[in-house]
Write an enzyme that holds these catalytic residues in place. Structure first.
Site, mmCIF file in Angstrom:
data_model
loop_
_atom_site.group_PDB
_atom_site.id
_atom_site.type_symbol
_atom_site.label_atom_id
_atom_site.label_comp_id
_atom_site.label_asym_id
_atom_site.label_seq_id
_atom_site.Cartn_x
_atom_site.Cartn_y
_atom_site.Cartn_z
ATOM 1 C CG ASP A 65 -1.822 1.442 1.280
ATOM 2 O OD1 ASP A 65 -2.052 2.469 0.639
ATOM 3 O OD2 ASP A 65 -3.185 0.871 1.752
ATOM 4 C CG ASN A 92 0.587 1.893 -12.449
ATOM 5 O OD1 ASN A 92 -0.131 1.949 -13.811
ATOM 6 N ND2 ASN A 92 -1.369 0.847 -11.982
ATOM 7 C CE1 TYR A 178 -5.606 10.264 -11.688
ATOM 8 C CE2 TYR A 178 -6.460 11.667 -13.419
ATOM 9 C CZ TYR A 178 -5.870 10.899 -12.898
ATOM 10 O OH TYR A 178 -5.528 9.817 -14.055
ATOM 11 C CE LYS A 182 -1.921 10.408 -11.814
ATOM 12 N NZ LYS A 182 -1.301 8.671 -11.489
ATOM 13 C CB THR A 213 -8.632 0.732 -15.582
ATOM 14 O OG1 THR A 213 -8.859 2.250 -16.117
ATOM 15 C CG2 THR A 213 -7.712 0.630 -17.265
HETATM 16 P P1 NAP Z 1 -7.542 1.270 -11.769
HETATM 17 O O1 NAP Z 1 -7.599 -0.143 -12.686
HETATM 18 O O2 NAP Z 1 -8.246 1.698 -10.934
HETATM 19 O O3 NAP Z 1 -6.180 0.377 -11.307
HETATM 20 C C1 NAP Z 1 -5.236 1.131 -10.496
HETATM 21 C C2 NAP Z 1 -4.683 0.523 -9.307
HETATM 22 O O4 NAP Z 1 -3.827 1.077 -8.323
HETATM 23 C C3 NAP Z 1 -4.718 -0.692 -8.598
HETATM 24 O O5 NAP Z 1 -4.196 -2.192 -8.447
HETATM 25 C C4 NAP Z 1 -5.855 0.146 -7.278
HETATM 26 O O6 NAP Z 1 -5.626 -1.199 -6.310
HETATM 27 C C5 NAP Z 1 -3.991 0.377 -6.476
HETATM 28 N N1 NAP Z 1 -4.295 1.111 -5.753
HETATM 29 C C6 NAP Z 1 -4.736 2.260 -5.881
HETATM 30 N N2 NAP Z 1 -4.258 3.029 -4.104
HETATM 31 C C7 NAP Z 1 -3.432 1.978 -4.456
HETATM 32 C C8 NAP Z 1 -2.525 2.107 -2.721
HETATM 33 N N3 NAP Z 1 -2.740 3.111 -2.007
HETATM 34 N N4 NAP Z 1 -1.735 1.558 -2.885
HETATM 35 C C9 NAP Z 1 -1.227 0.158 -3.964
HETATM 36 N N5 NAP Z 1 -1.925 0.217 -5.010
HETATM 37 C C10 NAP Z 1 -3.392 1.375 -5.703
HETATM 38 O O7 NAP Z 1 -6.962 2.074 -12.777
HETATM 39 P P2 NAP Z 1 -6.134 2.593 -13.797
HETATM 40 O O8 NAP Z 1 -6.536 3.212 -15.120
HETATM 41 O O9 NAP Z 1 -5.227 1.230 -14.588
HETATM 42 O O10 NAP Z 1 -5.026 3.346 -13.388
HETATM 43 C C11 NAP Z 1 -3.497 3.106 -12.926
HETATM 44 C C12 NAP Z 1 -2.468 4.427 -13.451
HETATM 45 O O11 NAP Z 1 -3.150 4.931 -14.371
HETATM 46 C C13 NAP Z 1 -2.724 5.365 -12.173
HETATM 47 O O12 NAP Z 1 -1.826 5.797 -11.513
HETATM 48 C C14 NAP Z 1 -3.679 6.056 -12.691
HETATM 49 O O13 NAP Z 1 -4.444 7.720 -13.099
HETATM 50 C C15 NAP Z 1 -3.103 6.122 -15.134
HETATM 51 N N6 NAP Z 1 -4.010 6.809 -15.667
HETATM 52 C C16 NAP Z 1 -5.271 6.222 -15.641
HETATM 53 C C17 NAP Z 1 -5.550 6.413 -17.315
HETATM 54 C C18 NAP Z 1 -7.691 5.767 -17.634
HETATM 55 O O14 NAP Z 1 -7.680 6.530 -18.629
HETATM 56 N N7 NAP Z 1 -6.984 4.805 -16.852
HETATM 57 C C19 NAP Z 1 -5.323 7.566 -17.906
HETATM 58 C C20 NAP Z 1 -4.376 8.283 -17.416
HETATM 59 C C21 NAP Z 1 -3.529 8.116 -16.223
HETATM 60 P P3 NAP Z 1 -6.313 -1.529 -6.204
HETATM 61 O O15 NAP Z 1 -7.394 -2.809 -6.886
HETATM 62 O O16 NAP Z 1 -6.492 -1.969 -4.487
HETATM 63 O O17 NAP Z 1 -8.197 -0.486 -5.905
#
Ligand code: NAP
Length: 255
Positions: A65, A92, A178, A182, A213
């Protein structure tokens, strides 16, 4: 990057139990790296690691975490004892603060009415968590001949684009949580890159694009594997590769 280069390299991906982080871990595993699946929930991390192993990867779950100092410390100790070094760290793990809603619906981030506790929570994960994990893992990264740190940012983090009232981000609601988190991550990336340039450690921020996601209620149009491609590219740079940059799939992103 050659496959030989990644052979037996060790990569830790935070928040790798699902989404983009998991897709990046899958790809790095396919390339022959040993992948450490960081997950705050041990069971979800073990399930993801088991799925990667079933697909032929050398994968291990690491309970992590990023907002919990003792969890971060224990994860670094685990990596030290089991593997002795780290070649890749992908920061990530991230949250929006608005739950799993589309960014256009995130009206609770509007600056004049935002809940300050939400801002703090988002910065704890997206910014302070990156400092905590990076600093805990740096002694292990220093043992790699070509260490790379990839900070997962967002195209929405661009202050230059946000400052253009007619720009591509003008359709998104204003955000005090958010988006600034970033942008701060981008700033942090440059500062780490400057410090570590002389040590040969490459530090870059990447924007995965709008990915399907849970973080956005599955409204994104890219697959997790497509979004993860840029993470993988900057996690597999050769020595002498770029550092202190902000990149998307199409190239340099505006700060
Ligand atoms: P996601 O499917 O919600 O995955 C987020 C991950 O971060 C999950 O594994 C979550 O764990 C974990 N997490 C959250 N808080 C945490 C903590 N305190 N300690 C450890 N793990 C933690 O979202 P995603 O889209 O894959 O996001 C991954 C990254 O990409 C993020 O940084 C996000 O801001 C970035 N991003 C995403 C997009 C998009 O369009 N999806 C666009 C730009 C940037 P749990 O399963 O336990 O919640």
């Amino acid at each position: 990057m050659s496959e030989q280069n990644t052979h037996r390299e060790i990569a830790l991906v935070t928040g790798a139990n699902k989404g983009i982080g998991r897709a990046a871990a899958e790809r790095l595993g396919e390339l022959g790296m040993t992948v450490l699946i960081g997950a705050r929930d041990a069971r979800r991390g073990e399930e993801a690691a088991a799925a990667l192993r079933a697909a032929g990867a050398n994968a291990h779950a690491v309970t992590l975490d990023v907002t919990d100092a003792s969890s971060v410390r224990a994860a670094a100790e685990f990596v030290e004892e089991r593997f002795g070094r780290l070649d890749v760290l992908i920061n990530n793990a991230g949250i929006t603060g608005s739950g799993n809603v589309s960014p256009v619906e995130a009206l609770d981030q509007i600056p004049s009415t935002v809940d300050l506790d939400m801002v703090r929570t988002v910065f704890e994960t997206n910014v302070f968590g990156v400092v905590a994990v990076t600093n805990a893992m740096l002694p292990l990264l220093r043992r790699s001949p070509v260490a790379r740190i990839v900070n997962v940012s967002s195209g929405a983090a661009s202050t230059a684009l946000a400052a253009d009232p007619a720009g591509p981000l003008s359709t998104l609601p204003a955000s005090a949580a958010y988006t600034p988190s970033k942008a701060a991550l981008n700033a942090l990336t440059v500062q780490y890159a400057n410090e570590l340039r002389g040590d040969g450690i490459l530090v870059n921020a990447v924007a995965p694009g709008y990915v399907d996601t849970e973080i956005n209620g599955n409204t994104g149009f890219l697959t997790p594997a497509q979004g993860a491609a840029v993470l993988v590219r900057y996690a597999t740079l050769d020595s002498g590769g770029p550092t202190g940059g902000f990149f998307g799939e199409a190239g340099t992103e505006p700060w």
